[in-house]
Structure formats: structure tokens, C-alpha cells
Design a protein around this motif. Structure first.
Motif, PDB file in Angstrom:
ATOM      1  N   THR A   1       0.853  -1.188   0.000  1.00 14.11           N
ATOM      2  CA  THR A   1       0.000   0.000   0.000  1.00 14.11           C
ATOM      3  C   THR A   1       0.885   1.233   0.000  1.00 14.11           C
ATOM      4  OG1 THR A   1      -1.624  -1.222   1.320  1.00 14.11           O
ATOM      5  CG2 THR A   1      -1.918   1.154   1.135  1.00 14.11           C
ATOM      6  N   THR A   2       0.941   1.911  -1.143  1.00 13.77           N
ATOM      7  CA  THR A   2       1.670   3.173  -1.302  1.00 13.77           C
ATOM      8  C   THR A   2       0.785   4.122  -2.094  1.00 13.77           C
ATOM      9  OG1 THR A   2       2.721   2.463  -3.373  1.00 13.77           O
ATOM     10  CG2 THR A   2       3.885   1.940  -1.315  1.00 13.77           C
TER      11      THR A   2
ATOM     12  N   ARG B   1      -1.436   4.338   6.145  1.00 14.64           N
ATOM     13  CA  ARG B   1      -1.817   3.455   5.039  1.00 14.64           C
ATOM     14  C   ARG B   1      -3.175   2.807   5.304  1.00 14.64           C
ATOM     15  NH1 ARG B   1       3.140   3.177   2.590  1.00 14.64           N
ATOM     16  NH2 ARG B   1       4.829   3.672   4.040  1.00 14.64           N
TER      17      ARG B   1
ATOM     18  N   PHE C   1      -0.874  10.659  -0.047  1.00 17.96           N
ATOM     19  CA  PHE C   1      -2.020   9.745   0.009  1.00 17.96           C
ATOM     20  C   PHE C   1      -3.330  10.481  -0.286  1.00 17.96           C
ATOM     21  CE2 PHE C   1       0.570   6.490   2.196  1.00 17.96           C
ATOM     22  CZ  PHE C   1       0.079   5.364   1.558  1.00 17.96           C
TER      23      PHE C   1
END
Length: 278
Positions: free
Chosen positions: A195-196, A228, A267
Motif C-alpha cells: 500500500t503506497t 496506510r 495519500f
């Protein structure tokens, strides 16, 4: 003139001596009067009454005074109320107050021929809203929980609480072999999802697939950091549960959603890009 008077008197005396021969004078004789019509007597010895005449005696009126006979016995049910007659209106009698000697006993409702329904047995293990030994564990929705990375005791607590799977949201290049071994040794299915900001769309697709599988529930979701996990939970609530922006942010903020710092802003931009592409 005298002669006429003598002749008249002589005629009257003659008529009186001979008598009147007129018919009206003959009816005065009792033997010559006409007799009334008399019908012939019946030839059968059994006499029948004329039509329309009642042949049975009329019922006697009910007694108005007191009687020496006892009253008739009434067949009453145990409650004391007479049973309603079929075809007529049902008479409802007031219930006796609770605790009185005449109070009717409460009977359980009939269960039918097959009895009371039996609850189906589910193979799903028991769920725990806050598994002990896991820091910050909270229930997000049915069968899905979120929190921080569990310790060795935390993995034992997840197994004891009946969890089936763990979902690990990790950054690029993270070594997940140690966490995978701890989960596998306790019979927990392990799912690692990179998860990036760059892989957020693919991470969301994999996360939705894993959490939708009932065989993985109850599942415990944790990330290498809260940022994340918060981003993935926010997008999951928007795309799967159809939450609005305000409601999804309110639910995802305690799970780690933030736009602070360089990675937080990265994000936030990645979240906006994922929503625009759907």
C-alpha cells in the motif's frame, strides 16, 4: 144500507166458521212448518277435526313463583367462564387480577406439531468486538476489525478470539516473512497487500476482494503505520459501503486517515485520483 151491513156480517161469520185457506195461515200450523237442513251423519266411526283446528295442547306458561326444584347444573370450564356457543358472538369476561386465587394459570403458546423452531448452526467462529492483547483493536463493520500491528501475544489473542485471517498493509520493499510465520503458526490466513500512494488503486482492489470473502471473516486489518490503513479504509467505505465523503472521513479518521506531512498529502492526492477514476 142496513141490508149491506147484514150481508158483511154474514160473510165474516162464514169465514170464521170455515177457516182461512191462505198459505200464510197454513205456516202457523206447527206440523206444516218447514224444517231446517240437517247433514247426513259420517259413515266412519273415527271423527277427524276440521282443517285449521290445532290438535296439540298449547304449552303451559313458565312458573312465575318460587320452585322447590334445584337449579340445573352448569358444565363450566376450570376458569369459571362458560364456553362460547358456535355460531354466536363470543362473550369476553374480565380476567382476574394477578395474584388472586381465581387467576388463570399462564400457559405457554402452542409450538405446533414440530415444536419450537431450532436456530441454525453456523460454522463461523465467535466474533470479538475488542480482542484482548491487541492494541487499539476496534470493530469497523461486521466481521472486520482494525488496529495496530499485533505482538506475539496479540496473535495468540486473535486465534483465541476466533479470527480466521489477518490483512497486513505494508510499504514497498517491506519484509513480511516474520509476520507471515507468526500468523501461519497459529492457523491464521495471512494476506500481505503493498500500500503506497502509487499502488493505492491496486491495493484497494485487493483489499475489497479479501474482505468480501466470508471464509476470511472475522479478519483483523493492520498496517505498518496508521496512515496506510486509514487511506484504504476511507476508500473501502466510499466504494463498497457507498458512504459520502463526510461520513467516510468521520469513520476512517480514527483508523489513521490524515493529510498531514509529505506522505499524508501524497495519500490525499492518490485518494482523489482513485475516486475520479471510478
Amino acid at each position: 144500507m142496513l141490508r149491506k151491513m147484514l150481508l158483511t156480517a154474514s160473510a165474516v161469520l162464514l169465514v170464521g166458521a170455515v177457516g182461512c185457506r191462505h198459505r200464510c195461515c197454513h205456516l202457523n200450523d206447527p206440523d206444516k212448518r218447514p224444517r231446517p237442513y240437517l247433514p247426513e251423519p259420517p259413515r266412519n266411526s273415527i271423527l277427524l277435526p276440521p282443517a285449521g283446528v290445532p290438535t296439540t295442547p298449547a304449552p303451559s306458561p313458565p312458573p312465575t313463583g318460587s320452585s322447590n326444584f334445584p337449579p340445573p347444573a352448569l358444565d363450566l370450564p376450570p376458569g369459571g367462564s362458560p364456553a362460547p356457543k358456535s355460531g354466536g358472538p363470543e362473550v369476553l369476561y374480565p380476567e382476574s387480577p394477578p395474584g388472586s386465587s381465581s387467576a388463570r394459570p399462564t400457559q405457554p403458546p402452542p409450538q405446533g406439531i414440530l415444536g419450537a423452531p431450532v436456530k441454525p448452526q453456523t460454522p463461523e467462529p465467535p466474533k470479538s468486538t475488542t480482542p484482548s492483547g491487541v492494541s487499539g483493536a476496534i470493530k469497523v463493520k461486521d466481521g472486520l476489525f482494525a488496529g495496530r500491528k499485533p505482538t506475539l501475544d496479540g496473535f495468540d489473542a486473535l486465534k483465541t478470539a476466533g479470527f480466521r485471517a489477518v490483512v497486513y498493509l505494508h510499504p514497498n520493499g517491506q519484509d513480511v516473512s516474520a509476520i507471515k510465520d507468526m500468523a501461519a503458526s497459529r492457523g491464521l490466513t495471512f494476506h500481505a497487500i503493498e500500500t503506497t500512494p502509487e499502488t493505492l488503486s491496486a491495493a484497494l482492489t485487493e483489499f475489497n476482494r479479501v474482505t468480501a470473502d466470508r471464509l476470511n471473516r472475522p479478519a483483523y486489518v493492520f498496517g505498518e503505520d496508521d496512515l496506510r490503513a486509514g487511506a484504504v479504509w476511507y476508500l473501502h467505505l466510499r466504494t463498497v459501503d457507498s458512504f459520502g465523503d463526510d461520513a467516510a472521513r468521520l469513520r476512517a479518521k480514527p483508523l489513521g486517515l490524515s493529510d498531514q506531512g509529505d506522505e499524508g498529502r501524497a495519500f490525499a492526492l492518490a485518494i482523489q485520483s482513485v475516486l475520479e477514476s471510478r
